[in-house]
Design a protein around this motif. Structure first.
Motif, short mmCIF file in Angstrom:
data_model
loop_
_atom_site.label_atom_id
_atom_site.label_comp_id
_atom_site.label_asym_id
_atom_site.label_seq_id
_atom_site.Cartn_x
_atom_site.Cartn_y
_atom_site.Cartn_z
N GLY A 155 44.31 33.14 96.20
CA GLY A 155 43.67 32.85 94.92
C GLY A 155 43.76 34.00 93.94
N ASN A 156 43.57 35.21 94.44
CA ASN A 156 43.65 36.37 93.57
C ASN A 156 45.06 36.58 93.03
N VAL A 157 46.07 36.37 93.88
CA VAL A 157 47.47 36.49 93.43
C VAL A 157 47.75 35.51 92.30
N LEU A 158 47.36 34.26 92.49
CA LEU A 158 47.64 33.23 91.49
C LEU A 158 46.97 33.56 90.16
N HIS A 159 45.75 34.06 90.22
CA HIS A 159 45.05 34.42 88.98
C HIS A 159 45.69 35.63 88.30
N GLU A 160 46.12 36.62 89.07
CA GLU A 160 46.79 37.77 88.47
C GLU A 160 48.09 37.35 87.80
N TRP A 161 48.86 36.52 88.46
CA TRP A 161 50.11 36.03 87.88
C TRP A 161 49.86 35.22 86.61
N PRO A 174 39.24 29.85 102.23
CA PRO A 174 40.37 30.57 102.84
C PRO A 174 41.38 31.08 101.82
N LEU A 175 41.38 30.51 100.62
CA LEU A 175 42.30 30.97 99.57
C LEU A 175 41.85 32.28 98.94
N ASN A 230 45.42 28.34 80.37
CA ASN A 230 46.15 29.03 81.43
C ASN A 230 45.34 29.15 82.72
N HIS A 231 44.70 28.06 83.08
CA HIS A 231 43.91 28.04 84.31
C HIS A 231 44.81 27.95 85.54
N VAL A 232 44.24 28.31 86.68
CA VAL A 232 44.85 28.02 87.97
C VAL A 232 44.16 26.77 88.50
N LEU A 233 44.94 25.72 88.70
CA LEU A 233 44.40 24.45 89.16
C LEU A 233 44.86 24.15 90.57
N ILE A 234 44.00 23.51 91.32
CA ILE A 234 44.37 23.06 92.66
C ILE A 234 44.27 21.54 92.68
N ILE A 286 39.67 23.34 88.89
CA ILE A 286 39.95 24.75 88.65
C ILE A 286 39.70 25.55 89.92
N LEU A 287 40.68 26.38 90.30
CA LEU A 287 40.47 27.34 91.39
C LEU A 287 39.91 28.60 90.77
N GLU A 288 38.65 28.86 91.03
CA GLU A 288 37.99 30.01 90.41
C GLU A 288 38.61 31.31 90.89
N SER A 289 38.61 32.29 90.00
CA SER A 289 39.06 33.63 90.37
C SER A 289 38.03 34.27 91.28
N PRO A 290 38.44 34.84 92.41
CA PRO A 290 37.46 35.46 93.30
C PRO A 290 36.89 36.73 92.69
N GLU A 291 35.58 36.93 92.82
CA GLU A 291 35.00 38.20 92.40
C GLU A 291 35.49 39.33 93.28
#
Length: 369
Positions: free
Chosen positions: A260-266, A298-299, A344-348, A356-361
């Motif tokens: 999840g963090n990778v997808l949000h950074e990208w 797990p993401l 520019n959201h990350v969607l699952i 929306i796949l939330e960005s992990p804190e």
């Protein structure tokens, strides 16, 4: 399930802005905020210096490494708890992590350094075991330690052992060929595989099951009886294999904060939306079950032997086929693509629609690496 360190538990809620907590090192949005507003603010470099030494990627870019005069430099510190865990230990982790950070930039790792900080009274047999593990991992990857340093602090002032490793790598001999393949299908101006290279239509591939390492560490920390082992391993040979195919635009190892963090950074750095299919993301049943019990996504959980790959769509299946030739990537899957998404959201994409796949804190597991 939120797991906090003892010091954080003693802080008042309002004090988290004024003191460092475990989440500031957990790889998510809170750590990114600290890096931007503290580290980059105080350590950013001048353009004249960058030009003098041909610095193409620096601290401000927040990639896995820097590029100075066509040499990739990466560094990583390791505080994993426990020191020994199913599938690995702090030594294997330190070597693998740094090799992977150098490799994902598009470099061939050449040499490593290490720094050990030991607590007085640390068992020598444990140290020998860790150093042997480091040596074995170096042999596996074909990359070796060339220099190091050791310090010992008073008993009680450190939790046994901490390791810093740094690595350098030269431009991979297949990187230019890889980029030439990308240019056959779309415009591409970058010279390295940075986080900002993703564009609409690019496919997203993950090299295997996600969440294995994080749940292994949590299980070891808390004494849970989950049948899971860490995926920690160097991925440089896998990366070499897919660069030979060509068409790769970005690679990142999905460590703290997970996939999840990778997808949000990208998404943020490339200014593009990302849509992934939940049914295509490989997760072991044992990891799913553990995450359901613990209330963990797990993401958002760390991996130490998995990479996420962005590539042009026309080469995705060929890259996937090559990944499947490696034991480390036998469970690789194409999980989604970059798309035009509002905000520019990350969607699952789940069975009944997209969410929306939330960005992990931050990674939910403390001291995961």
């Amino acid at each position: 399930m939120e797991i906090k360190d003892d010091f954080t538990n003693n802080l008042k809620k309002d004090d988290s802005k004024n003191f460092i907590t475990s989440k500031h090192g957990a790889g998510g949005s809170i750590m990114q905020n600290l890096i931007q507003n503290c580290f980059v603010k105080n350590l950013s470099s001048e353009n004249s210096w960058k030009e003098k030494f041909n610095v193409e990627i620096s601290l401000e870019d927040l990639d896995d490494g820097a590029v100075v005069n066509d040499t990739v430099i990466a560094t990583d510190s390791h505080v994993v708890k426990p020191t020994f865990f199913p599938g690995g230990d702090i030594g294997k982790l330190s070597i693998s992590g740094t090799i992977n950070d150098v490799s994902v930039m598009g470099a061939e790792p050449m040499a490593l350094t290490f720094g050990l900080i030991l607590e007085s009274g640390y068992p020598r047999n444990n140290l020998e075991r860790i150093l042997k593990s480091m040596g074995d991992t170096c042999k596996q990857a074909g990359v070796y330690v060339v220099t190091g340093d050791t310090k010992v602090v008073e008993k009680g002032s450190l939790d046994g052992i901490m390791i810093n490793t740094s690595g350098i790598g030269r431009r991979n001999s297949f990187l230019d060929k890889n980029i030439d393949v990308v240019k056959k299908y779309r415009k591409f101006d970058a010279r390295w595989l940075s986080d900002s290279n993703l564009r609409e239509g690019d496919k997203i591939i993950v090299s295997g099951t996600v969440g294995d390492h994080g749940i292994t560490i949590l299980s070891a920390q808390k004494g849970y009886d989950f049948d899971i082992i860490s995926d920690v391993t160097p991925m440089n040979k896998v990366i070499q294999g897919i660069l030979e195919v060509g068409g790769v635009v970005s690679i990142k190892d999905a460590t703290r904060g997970g996939l999840g963090n990778v997808l949000h950074e990208w998404s943020e750095k490339s200014n593009v939306g990302i849509v992934v299919k939940d049914s295509r993301i490989p997760v072991k049943n044992s990891v799913k079950e553990a995450c359901e019990i613990l209330g963990i996504n797990p993401l958002h959980t760390a991996n130490e032997g998995k990479i996420v790959i962005g590539c042009v769509a026309k080469k995705a299946e060929e890259i996937l086929s090559v990944l499947h030739e490696f034991t480390e990537a036998k469970d690789a899957e194409i999980i989604g693509q970059a798309e035009k998404v509002f905000g520019n959201h990350v969607l699952i994409e789940k069975e009944h629609g997209k969410v929306i796949l939330e960005s992990p804190e931050g990674d939910p597991v403390p001291r995961v690496c």
